[in-house]
Write an enzyme that holds these catalytic residues in place. Structure first.
Site, PDB file in Angstrom:
ATOM      1  N   ASP A  44       0.836  -1.205   0.000  1.00 14.58           N
ATOM      2  CA  ASP A  44       0.000   0.000   0.000  1.00 14.58           C
ATOM      3  C   ASP A  44       0.874   1.260   0.000  1.00 14.58           C
ATOM      4  O   ASP A  44       0.365   2.374  -0.105  1.00 14.58           O
ATOM      5  CB  ASP A  44      -1.017  -0.008   1.151  1.00 14.58           C
ATOM      6  CG  ASP A  44      -0.366  -0.085   2.519  1.00 14.58           C
ATOM      7  OD1 ASP A  44       0.867  -0.267   2.600  1.00 14.58           O
ATOM      8  OD2 ASP A  44      -1.101   0.034   3.519  1.00 14.58           O
ATOM      9  N   SER A  45       2.206   1.068   0.052  1.00 14.51           N
ATOM     10  CA  SER A  45       3.128   2.189  -0.166  1.00 14.51           C
ATOM     11  C   SER A  45       2.916   2.766  -1.568  1.00 14.51           C
ATOM     12  O   SER A  45       3.367   3.870  -1.878  1.00 14.51           O
ATOM     13  CB  SER A  45       4.586   1.736  -0.002  1.00 14.51           C
ATOM     14  OG  SER A  45       4.829   0.556  -0.737  1.00 14.51           O
ATOM     15  N   ASP A  61      -1.057  -6.030  -0.173  1.00  9.16           N
ATOM     16  CA  ASP A  61      -1.425  -5.376   1.074  1.00  9.16           C
ATOM     17  C   ASP A  61      -2.919  -5.112   1.094  1.00  9.16           C
ATOM     18  O   ASP A  61      -3.454  -4.539   0.140  1.00  9.16           O
ATOM     19  CB  ASP A  61      -0.724  -4.007   1.159  1.00  9.16           C
ATOM     20  CG  ASP A  61       0.411  -3.982   2.140  1.00  9.16           C
ATOM     21  OD1 ASP A  61       0.395  -4.768   3.106  1.00  9.16           O
ATOM     22  OD2 ASP A  61       1.331  -3.166   1.936  1.00  9.16           O
ATOM     23  N   LYS A  76      -1.496  -9.324   2.927  1.00  7.29           N
ATOM     24  CA  LYS A  76      -0.748  -8.871   4.104  1.00  7.29           C
ATOM     25  C   LYS A  76      -1.622  -7.924   4.911  1.00  7.29           C
ATOM     26  O   LYS A  76      -2.270  -7.041   4.331  1.00  7.29           O
ATOM     27  CB  LYS A  76       0.551  -8.175   3.684  1.00  7.29           C
ATOM     28  CG  LYS A  76       1.324  -7.613   4.874  1.00  7.29           C
ATOM     29  CD  LYS A  76       2.772  -7.297   4.532  1.00  7.29           C
ATOM     30  CE  LYS A  76       3.025  -5.946   3.920  1.00  7.29           C
ATOM     31  NZ  LYS A  76       2.558  -4.788   4.707  1.00  7.29           N
ATOM     32  N   GLU A 115      -1.615  -5.520   8.641  1.00  6.46           N
ATOM     33  CA  GLU A 115      -0.781  -4.966   9.705  1.00  6.46           C
ATOM     34  C   GLU A 115      -1.439  -5.213  11.062  1.00  6.46           C
ATOM     35  O   GLU A 115      -2.664  -5.181  11.178  1.00  6.46           O
ATOM     36  CB  GLU A 115      -0.601  -3.458   9.491  1.00  6.46           C
ATOM     37  CG  GLU A 115       0.119  -3.120   8.195  1.00  6.46           C
ATOM     38  CD  GLU A 115       0.372  -1.619   8.016  1.00  6.46           C
ATOM     39  OE1 GLU A 115       0.061  -0.832   8.932  1.00  6.46           O
ATOM     40  OE2 GLU A 115       0.881  -1.253   6.936  1.00  6.46           O
ATOM     41  N   GLU A 160       9.008  -4.313  10.612  1.00  5.81           N
ATOM     42  CA  GLU A 160       9.427  -3.010  10.063  1.00  5.81           C
ATOM     43  C   GLU A 160       9.834  -2.054  11.187  1.00  5.81           C
ATOM     44  O   GLU A 160       9.141  -1.928  12.204  1.00  5.81           O
ATOM     45  CB  GLU A 160       8.274  -2.392   9.253  1.00  5.81           C
ATOM     46  CG  GLU A 160       8.629  -0.999   8.728  1.00  5.81           C
ATOM     47  CD  GLU A 160       7.717  -0.462   7.641  1.00  5.81           C
ATOM     48  OE1 GLU A 160       6.794  -1.180   7.202  1.00  5.81           O
ATOM     49  OE2 GLU A 160       7.927   0.694   7.226  1.00  5.81           O
TER      50      GLU A 160
HETATM   51  O1  KIV Z   1       3.574  -1.204   1.587  1.00  9.24           O
HETATM   52  C1  KIV Z   1       4.758  -1.530   1.693  1.00  9.24           C
HETATM   53  O2  KIV Z   1       5.592  -1.136   0.893  1.00  9.24           O
HETATM   54  C2  KIV Z   1       5.121  -2.381   2.821  1.00  9.24           C
HETATM   55  C3  KIV Z   1       6.553  -2.656   3.143  1.00  9.24           C
HETATM   56  C4  KIV Z   1       6.704  -3.750   4.115  1.00  9.24           C
HETATM   57  C5  KIV Z   1       7.530  -2.765   2.098  1.00  9.24           C
HETATM   58  O3  KIV Z   1       4.267  -2.826   3.504  1.00  9.24           O
END
Ligand code: KIV
Length: 295
Positions: free
Chosen positions: A53-54, A92, A122, A124, A191
């Site tokens: 999600d970056s 993400d 993924k 968080e 992270e």
């Molecule tokens: O969104 C992202 O880039 C991440 C990192 C762990 C690279 O979650």
């Protein structure tokens, strides 16, 4: 044109990651958000590609990851899917897509697998995510965890700060890691935490750990593609290693193009199409470029 390796690689699955941990083989991971970057990463032999999600920050220009939507993530994941033939494809779940209820979270995760071809999602967060992770795994969706500096918690954390710097915070991180390990995550991103803490977690859990700003003792490493390639517009974080400066290369190329157009050096005759000889003489035009015309 294929740029690097041949087609000899086995597909990476979530099982490959645990196998690599067992064999002490480092896991290589990178983010990608579109067809060309994903294709380059896949062909370079990266083990897993994360549509992070970056994306919100490095591609869409937002100042945090919070605004990116499920539909935007789906759009980019589909492009990445078309490029990836060997690496494991993880996506993400964006902020808000798994925070408001298990049912919505499962529906969104299912869309990533069904509509975009993701092989794992993924999310968080630590112990509080365990029930949701178990439901996702029950629904046949592998999950990658992510603890420490979790960018979706930027407001709770009061900024992007290294986590796990007090004894209590370290204990909490280890509890989170153990809980996610027991819940059955396929990998765990660590992270922005001290190296010592990442080392302890990596030794304590069976799940492969993937570090970003967590030191060299994790089972693998992940970087944001645009950080690695020098395609960002800010000073990189301490943990980033820039492997090339694509931003500078592209800027030089664009400036040369600008200058060539302005001086009429581009396009050259060799970069132009020509009328066939017959049409040229029917129009009464002189035969100016016979060599180029034949191409
Ligand atoms: O969104 C992202 O880039 C991440 C990192 C762990 C690279 O979650």
């Amino acid at each position: 044109m294929s740029i690097t390796t041949g087609d000899f690689r086995q597909r990476v699955t979530v099982h490959t990651l645990s196998e690599k941990k067992r064999k002490h083989e480092p896991i290589v991971s990178i983010t990608a958000y579109d067809y060309p970057t994903a294709r380059l990463a896949d062909e370079a032999g990266v083990d897993f590609i994360l549509v992070g999600d970056s994306l919100a920050q490095v591609v869409l220009g937002y100042d945090s990851t919070l605004p990116v939507t499920v539909d935007e993530m789906l759009h980019h994941t589909r492009a990445v899917r078309r490029a990836v033939h060997h690496s494991l494809l993880v996506v993400d779940m964006p902020f808000g897509s798994y925070h408001t209820g298990t049912h919505v979270a499962l529906e969104n995760a299912t869309r990533f697998v069904k509509e975009a071809g993701a092989e794992a999602v993924k999310i968080e967060g630590g112990t509080s995510r365990v029930p949701l992770i178990q439901r996702m795994i029950d629904a046949e969706i592998p999950v990658v965890g992510h603890i420490g500096l979790t960018p979706q918690s930027v407001h709770r954390m009061g900024g992007y700060k290294v986590q796990g710097k007090t004894a209590n915070a370290v204990d909490a991180l280890i509890r989170d890691a153990v809980a996610l390990d027991e819940a059955g995550v396929s990998a765990l991103v660590l992270e922005g935490i001290p190296r010592e803490v990442a080392t302890r977690i990596t030794a304590e859990i069976a799940t492969p750990t993937i570090g970003i700003g967590a030191g060299p003792d994790c089972d693998g490493q992940i970087l944001v593609f645009h950080d690695l390639a020098g395609l960002t517009f800010h000073t990189p974080a301490k943990f980033v290693r820039r492997y090339c400066n694509a931003g500078e290369l592209i800027t030089e190329a664009l400036q040369s193009y600008r200058d060539d157009v302005r001086s009429r050096a581009f396009p050259a005759d060799a970069e132009s199409y020509h009328l066939p000889r017959e049409a040229q003489s029917a129009l009464g035009e002189p035969d100016v470029a016979p060599t180029a015309r034949q191409k």
